[in-house]
Write an enzyme that holds these catalytic residues in place. Structure first.
Site, PDB file in Angstrom:
ATOM      1  N   ASN A 211       0.961  -1.171  -0.185  1.00  0.00           N
ATOM      2  CA  ASN A 211       0.167   0.099   0.009  1.00  0.00           C
ATOM      3  C   ASN A 211       0.845   1.174  -0.094  1.00  0.00           C
ATOM      4  OD1 ASN A 211       0.478   0.799   2.867  1.00  0.00           O
ATOM      5  ND2 ASN A 211      -0.364  -1.179   3.182  1.00  0.00           N
ATOM      6  N   LYS A 290       8.173 -17.602 -10.386  1.00  0.00           N
ATOM      7  CA  LYS A 290       7.388 -16.584 -10.705  1.00  0.00           C
ATOM      8  C   LYS A 290       6.232 -16.816 -11.802  1.00  0.00           C
ATOM      9  CE  LYS A 290       7.959 -12.697 -14.088  1.00  0.00           C
ATOM     10  NZ  LYS A 290       8.740 -11.938 -14.995  1.00  0.00           N
ATOM     11  N   PRO A 308      -2.737 -11.831  11.023  1.00  0.00           N
ATOM     12  CA  PRO A 308      -3.068 -11.454  12.283  1.00  0.00           C
ATOM     13  C   PRO A 308      -3.180 -10.042  12.560  1.00  0.00           C
ATOM     14  CG  PRO A 308      -0.658 -12.114  11.949  1.00  0.00           C
ATOM     15  CD  PRO A 308      -1.390 -12.237  10.690  1.00  0.00           C
ATOM     16  N   ASP A 309      -4.111  -9.744  13.245  1.00  0.00           N
ATOM     17  CA  ASP A 309      -4.112  -8.243  13.949  1.00  0.00           C
ATOM     18  C   ASP A 309      -3.244  -8.069  14.900  1.00  0.00           C
ATOM     19  OD1 ASP A 309      -5.067  -5.607  14.804  1.00  0.00           O
ATOM     20  OD2 ASP A 309      -7.021  -6.059  13.537  1.00  0.00           O
ATOM     21  N   VAL A 311      -1.981  -5.035  16.432  1.00  0.00           N
ATOM     22  CA  VAL A 311      -2.356  -4.209  17.677  1.00  0.00           C
ATOM     23  C   VAL A 311      -3.550  -4.959  18.558  1.00  0.00           C
ATOM     24  CG1 VAL A 311      -4.393  -2.746  16.562  1.00  0.00           C
ATOM     25  CG2 VAL A 311      -2.774  -1.816  18.223  1.00  0.00           C
ATOM     26  N   PHE A 327      -3.938   3.323  15.041  1.00  0.00           N
ATOM     27  CA  PHE A 327      -4.306   4.374  13.910  1.00  0.00           C
ATOM     28  C   PHE A 327      -5.645   4.015  13.045  1.00  0.00           C
ATOM     29  CE2 PHE A 327      -1.582   7.966  13.797  1.00  0.00           C
ATOM     30  CZ  PHE A 327      -0.597   7.719  14.873  1.00  0.00           C
ATOM     31  N   LYS A 345     -10.814  -3.522  19.087  1.00  0.00           N
ATOM     32  CA  LYS A 345      -9.421  -4.190  19.180  1.00  0.00           C
ATOM     33  C   LYS A 345      -8.819  -3.553  20.875  1.00  0.00           C
ATOM     34  CE  LYS A 345      -8.475  -3.129  14.509  1.00  0.00           C
ATOM     35  NZ  LYS A 345      -7.298  -3.203  13.607  1.00  0.00           N
TER      36      LYS A 345
HETATM   37  O1  C5P Z   1      -6.765  -1.864   9.158  1.00  0.00           O
HETATM   38  P1  C5P Z   1      -7.210  -1.179  10.436  1.00  0.00           P
HETATM   39  O2  C5P Z   1      -8.032  -0.203   9.870  1.00  0.00           O
HETATM   40  O3  C5P Z   1      -8.053  -2.230  11.182  1.00  0.00           O
HETATM   41  O4  C5P Z   1      -5.921  -0.584  11.024  1.00  0.00           O
HETATM   42  C1  C5P Z   1      -6.444  -0.161  12.493  1.00  0.00           C
HETATM   43  C2  C5P Z   1      -5.124  -0.421  13.477  1.00  0.00           C
HETATM   44  O5  C5P Z   1      -4.782  -1.673  13.385  1.00  0.00           O
HETATM   45  C3  C5P Z   1      -3.930   0.388  12.909  1.00  0.00           C
HETATM   46  O6  C5P Z   1      -3.156   0.916  14.077  1.00  0.00           O
HETATM   47  C4  C5P Z   1      -2.909  -0.739  12.563  1.00  0.00           C
HETATM   48  O7  C5P Z   1      -1.462  -0.640  12.487  1.00  0.00           O
HETATM   49  C5  C5P Z   1      -3.542  -1.916  13.252  1.00  0.00           C
HETATM   50  N1  C5P Z   1      -3.434  -3.107  12.528  1.00  0.00           N
HETATM   51  C6  C5P Z   1      -2.685  -4.117  12.781  1.00  0.00           C
HETATM   52  N2  C5P Z   1      -2.604  -5.424  12.274  1.00  0.00           N
HETATM   53  C7  C5P Z   1      -3.238  -5.729  11.182  1.00  0.00           C
HETATM   54  C8  C5P Z   1      -4.104  -4.824  10.624  1.00  0.00           C
HETATM   55  C9  C5P Z   1      -4.331  -3.351  11.339  1.00  0.00           C
HETATM   56  O8  C5P Z   1      -2.026  -3.727  13.997  1.00  0.00           O
HETATM   57  N3  C5P Z   1      -3.345  -6.889  10.465  1.00  0.00           N
END
Ligand code: C5P
Length: 404
Positions: A211, A290, A308-309, A311, A327, A345
């Protein structure tokens, strides 16, 4: 004008590079904020900006000679060395840096540097090839090892037409560094980990999904936190930004790598800030070779799996959970989405920004943030990412200490 540098005595050492022309503006900005500035010039510096100009803007005669009886009679070089609260070398040429590394004292400026025990900040400015030269890199590393602060350089267009690292930081950026250096240290004894930049999710050995995150906001927070006294670990995706002073940087590529490093560090830190634009999904399978174009097929599909999320995983820690900040970059319904994320979260604070506003957010130097936490909110108006970083950290610091 806030007197953020009131009474601070700054010895501005100018060496002979084209960026010296910016020193008049730099001096004015320092003085506006209450600093006293004594200019010392090398003989080469005088080829780029006149001592008369520097005398006019600093309000003090410029010192430029070691062997000038009149100057020695007013403020001798040893007195001058003792006077300074900070020696700022801007621009610092490759030659000055080399002479400092060697411990030479063959002009007034290098003699003062040797004779002073004031903190020293070096703002390198030179052609990108000279900066990249191993000799310069080793010299700068040696100065940093001795405890000198290295401010910059920035990347960009150079006077000689080249493009790359070697530009002196802009006067206001140097002022910001001085303010950080002299400013209060509300994060002393605090450990802070922060993620920044994008992640790259591999499709095959040569392609990835990513991104537009530049990492600038996260790097600005890391730098401001270090200036405020924190011990900072910066976990960065692929970006083209220099590591801020006194910041420990760990480079990662994918969300999974960032997750692993973040979890290792979260438990050892008091504050965790998730500023990275983490990819929500990654390709389920990374092709070993490739992927080839298929002549018969107009479409291709890549199956994705959720990352995985990071935060949320940190915020879910039951032991040694740091103060956790996220953020939210949104293009619509900013408040609603931000508040939802704060809750879902389990964050202590979320910083929302509307990335659809032209000139703000991704890749820009400016931003505007709206902070939400369970019991309050605060809007931080459009400002440079460096200024916003300071405001954000001040709010976090006061909240953190209230809870302690
Ligand atoms: O992608 P999203 O809008 O949910 O992101 C919100 C927050 O979650 C941001 O602080 C981003 O750094 C964090 N995030 C993360 N891991 C992810 C997706 C988002 O830590 N896989």
């Amino acid at each position: 004008m806030e007197q953020s540098l009131a009474g601070k005595k700054i010895l501005l050492g100018i060496s002979g590079g084209i960026a010296a022309y910016k020193c008049a503006d730099l001096t004015r900005r320092l003085i506006e904020r209450g600093a006293q500035v004594q200019v010392v010039m090398t003989p080469a510096a005088k080829e780029f900006i006149t001592p008369l100009t520097m005398q006019a803007v600093s309000g003090r005669p410029v010192s430029d000679s070691l062997l000038d009886p009149a100057a020695e009679a007013s403020m001798g070089h040893i007195e001058l060395a003792k006077w300074a609260d900070l020696i700022l070398l801007a621009p610092a040429t490759a030659d000055l840096i080399a002479r400092m590394r060697a411990g030479m004292g063959n002009d007034l400026l290098t003699t003062l540097i040797l004779a002073s025990n004031a903190p020293i900040a070096v703002a390198p400015a030179m052609n990108q090839q000279m900066y990249a030269n191993i000799a310069t890199q080793e010299n700068l590393a040696a100065l940093a090892q001795r405890g000198m602060m290295i401010w910059g350089p920035a990347a960009g267009q150079q006077a000689c037409g080249d493009v790359g690292y070697g530009r002196m930081l802009e006067p206001m950026e140097l002022v910001g560094h001085c303010e950080g250096f002299f400013g209060p240290k509300p994060l002393q004894n605090i450990k802070l980990a922060i993620t920044a930049g994008p992640t790259r999710e591999a499709i095959d050995p040569v392609r990835y999904i990513s991104n537009h995150s530049s990492g600038k906001m996260g790097f600005a927070i890391a730098e401001a936190a270090a200036n405020m006294g924190a011990t900072v670990t910066l976990i960065s995706g692929p970006v083209s930004l220099a590591t801020p002073n006194d910041v420990h940087r760990i480079d990662v590529e994918s969300a999974e790598q960032m997750h692993q490093i973040a979890m290792e560090h979260a438990v050892n830190n008091d504050i965790f800030i998730s500023c990275a634009a983490v990819a929500d999904y990654r390709p389920s399978n990374v092709a070993e070779q490739k992927i080839k174009k298929n002549a018969d097929n107009e479409h291709m599909q890549i199956e994705m799996v959720k990352n995985p999320d990071i935060v949320a995983s940190v915020a879910a820690l039951t032991k040694q959970r740091p103060f956790t900040v996220g953020f939210a970059a949104e293009t619509q319904d900013v408040e609603q989405y931000a508040r939802d994320k704060l809750k879902k979260k389990n964050l202590d604070l979320i910083c929302a920004n509307d990335v659809s506003v032209a000139g703000l957010g991704f890749n820009s130097n400016d931003n505007a943030l709206h902070l939400y936490w369970n019991t309050g909110e605060k809007a931080l108006a459009t400002a440079s990412k460096a200024q916003l970083a300071k405001q954000l950290l001040n709010i976090i610091a006061s909240d953190l200490f209230r809870k302690k």
